[in-house]
Scaffold this motif. Structure first.
Motif, mmCIF file in Angstrom:
data_model
loop_
_atom_site.group_PDB
_atom_site.id
_atom_site.type_symbol
_atom_site.label_atom_id
_atom_site.label_comp_id
_atom_site.label_asym_id
_atom_site.label_seq_id
_atom_site.Cartn_x
_atom_site.Cartn_y
_atom_site.Cartn_z
ATOM 1 N N GLU A 171 -10.078 13.790 3.986
ATOM 2 C CA GLU A 171 -8.813 13.526 4.719
ATOM 3 C C GLU A 171 -7.736 13.009 3.772
ATOM 4 O OE1 GLU A 171 -10.727 11.940 8.965
ATOM 5 O OE2 GLU A 171 -9.877 10.503 7.541
ATOM 6 N N GLY B 137 -1.469 12.229 11.052
ATOM 7 C CA GLY B 137 -2.913 12.408 11.218
ATOM 8 C C GLY B 137 -3.457 11.384 12.169
ATOM 9 N N THR C 219 -1.941 9.144 -0.426
ATOM 10 C CA THR C 219 -2.535 8.614 0.813
ATOM 11 C C THR C 219 -2.913 7.146 0.634
ATOM 12 O OG1 THR C 219 -3.390 10.794 1.371
ATOM 13 C CG2 THR C 219 -4.464 8.917 2.439
ATOM 14 N N GLU D 7 -4.602 12.259 -3.020
ATOM 15 C CA GLU D 7 -5.393 11.065 -2.681
ATOM 16 C C GLU D 7 -4.629 9.793 -3.032
ATOM 17 O OE1 GLU D 7 -9.925 12.842 -3.408
ATOM 18 O OE2 GLU D 7 -8.827 11.911 -5.059
ATOM 19 N N ARG E 93 -7.426 6.909 6.211
ATOM 20 C CA ARG E 93 -8.015 8.214 5.899
ATOM 21 C C ARG E 93 -9.145 8.060 4.885
ATOM 22 N NH1 ARG E 93 -3.148 10.610 7.698
ATOM 23 N NH2 ARG E 93 -2.708 9.219 9.453
ATOM 24 N N ARG E 94 -10.176 8.860 5.079
ATOM 25 C CA ARG E 94 -11.380 8.786 4.235
ATOM 26 C C ARG E 94 -11.718 10.164 3.683
ATOM 27 N NH1 ARG E 94 -14.175 4.349 6.374
ATOM 28 N NH2 ARG E 94 -13.117 3.563 8.216
ATOM 29 N N ASP F 172 -5.078 15.479 2.581
ATOM 30 C CA ASP F 172 -4.185 16.159 3.525
ATOM 31 C C ASP F 172 -2.921 15.320 3.737
ATOM 32 O OD1 ASP F 172 -2.917 17.463 5.536
ATOM 33 O OD2 ASP F 172 -4.537 17.251 7.014
ATOM 34 N N ASN G 217 -3.009 4.494 4.006
ATOM 35 C CA ASN G 217 -4.176 3.606 3.901
ATOM 36 C C ASN G 217 -3.753 2.173 3.608
ATOM 37 O OD1 ASN G 217 -5.822 5.727 4.465
ATOM 38 N ND2 ASN G 217 -6.998 5.657 2.556
#
Ligand code: NIG
Ligand code: FE
Length: 434
Positions: A26, A17, A356, A353, A22-23, A29, A361
């Protein structure tokens, strides 16, 4: 260098990505390539695609790992740990089960200071041996990078000893370590009642020496009214910043909007814990671009119910990070999959989440987002084969370690399961390695 190919993945979770944390949506994904494959050369990912695509371009002599339809994903990046210490605190765990609180135990001379006494008395090699044992635990849960804090020395010599151990661990090239200086973790016995004098020692003696020896990338402070109050935390952090350290802060673990405001003001990379942060504190952190690092295993293990408000943070567009907080007191668990489970059940993060938050993150929070945290061409080949076919099984089957094999820079750092993974060598077709 003939390379390495991983084929026949069940889900290949890439987290490909945009090149940033990512927030919001996002975070759901995961960039999954179903039945995917990956080619690695020189420790870095060269290509990701379907099995057919990757097999077309196999270099001669390439080692091929058949993932057997299992889940393959980036190694977890554990962005908050305290992995170098002597002894353990199973006695305090028992005392808490009997009704004492973490703060009561600390007030009786236990807690962080009891680990400090043992760690000061331990030889550097003994600390290294203990930490190597924990390194295996991290790898078994699928972690390939850990941020590692000092903070159980609290004197120049003892802090240097811990940071040298972290340096040696990193040089071992199995697990990657990112070192953080946490001299301001507690006031040691010899400075009891003189926290200000100890903070001066951190500023005048420890920080310059650690900067000169390049033993840490980040400086952290346990910022609480009863530990390092805001004015002292500010002084330590501004000197650390001046010397070139990045900033991380133990914030709001026990007190609302206290450390979080210091972290926001200091422009910290991360504010960690945030159990008691209110909407105002979160907004200050979001406005200052500070990444929240949530440590739900510490909440769980302390028997508390005050989990950080992960949903609100995600709604605010904050690039949430999840970490274990591995340490002998509040969170004696190196397992990222256990952390994911608690994040999903107690903070209502979705499994995607949570993944990620504990990979890409987390990597950005350590200033390594362009190297690790996702599986994309050009990045380091830090990946793990897990004994399941679907990423949701990681938090779902809680309490088990799923990693079958962990690769760091394209090299197998750990085989965590006795069941075979089939590997073979590419025949003499296809282009030869350059
Ligand atoms: O992040 N809160 C401060 N530090 C650790 C606990 C350290 C310990 O109890 O030894 C934490 O929870
Ligand atoms: Fe911590």
């Amino acid at each position: 260098m003939s390379g390495l190919a991983v084929v026949n993945c069940g889900q290949l979770v890439t987290l490909a990505g945009p090149p940033r944390p990512r927030r919001g949506v996002e975070m759901r994904d995961l960039g999954i390539v179903s039945g995917g494959a990956m080619l690695v050369r020189g420790g870095r990912i060269v290509a990701i695609g379907t099995r057919q695509e990757i097999e077309r371009s196999l270099p001669k002599g390439c080692e091929i790992v058949d993932a057997g339809r299992r889940l393959v994903m980036p190694g977890f990046v554990d962005a908050h740990t305290h992995p170098v210490f002597a002894g353990n605190r199973a006695d305090e765990f028992e005392a808490r089960a009997g009704g004492l609180t973490y703060s009561e135990i600390a007030a009786r001379g236990g807690g962080i200071l009891s680990t400090v006494r043992k760690t000061r008395a331990a030889a550097e090699d003994a600390l290294l041996q203990a930490a190597l044992r924990y390194a295996e635990w991290f790898l078994r849960s699928g972690t390939t990078t850990v941020e590692a804090k000092s903070g159980y020395g609290l004197s120049l010599e003892a802090e240097l000893k811990i940071l040298r151990v972290i340096d040696r661990l990193n040089a071992g090239r199995r697990l990657r370590y990112v070192p953080t200086f946490l001299g301001a973790h507690e006031t040691p016995d010899e400075f009891r009642g003189r926290t200000e004098d100890y903070a001066a020692c951190v500023i005048n003696e420890m920080l310059p020496r650690i900067a000169a020896e390049r033993l840490a990338e980040y400086c952290d402070v346990f910022c609480e009214p009863q530990v390092f109050p805001a004015p002292l935390a500010r002084r330590i952090l501004s000197e650390a910043r001046r010397l070139g350290f990045g900033i991380r802060v133990h914030a709001d673990q026990f007190t609302a909007d206290y450390g979080s405001l210091v972290a926001a003001e200091a422009g910290a990379a991360t504010a960690d814990h945030l159990e008691f942060t209110t909407a105002a504190g979160l907004e200050a952190l979001a406005a200052a671009g500070v990444q929240p690092v949530l440590l739900p295993a510490a909440v769980y293990n302390l028997g508390s119910t005050y989990y950080p408000n992960a949903r609100r943070m995600i709604e605010l567009g904050m690039p949430v990070v999840l970490a274990t907080d591995f340490n002998p007191g509040s969170a004696p668990a190196a397992s990222m999959t256990m952390t994911l489970s608690i994040a999903c059940t107690q903070m209502k993060m979705t499994p995607a989440e949570a993944i990620t938050a504990s990979t890409v993150n987390a990597a950005w929070s350590l200033n390594r987002g362009d190297e690790i945290g996702s599986l994309e061409p050009g990045k380091l080949a830090d990946f793990v084969i897990h004994d399941c076919g679907d990423y949701r099984e990681l938090p779902y089957f809680f309490g088990r370690e799923t990693a079958v094999a962990a690769y760091v820079g394209g090299v197998c750092a750990a085989r965590c399961d006795s069941r075979p993974i089939s590997t073979y060598t590419a025949p003499g077709r296809g282009p030869t390695a350059q």
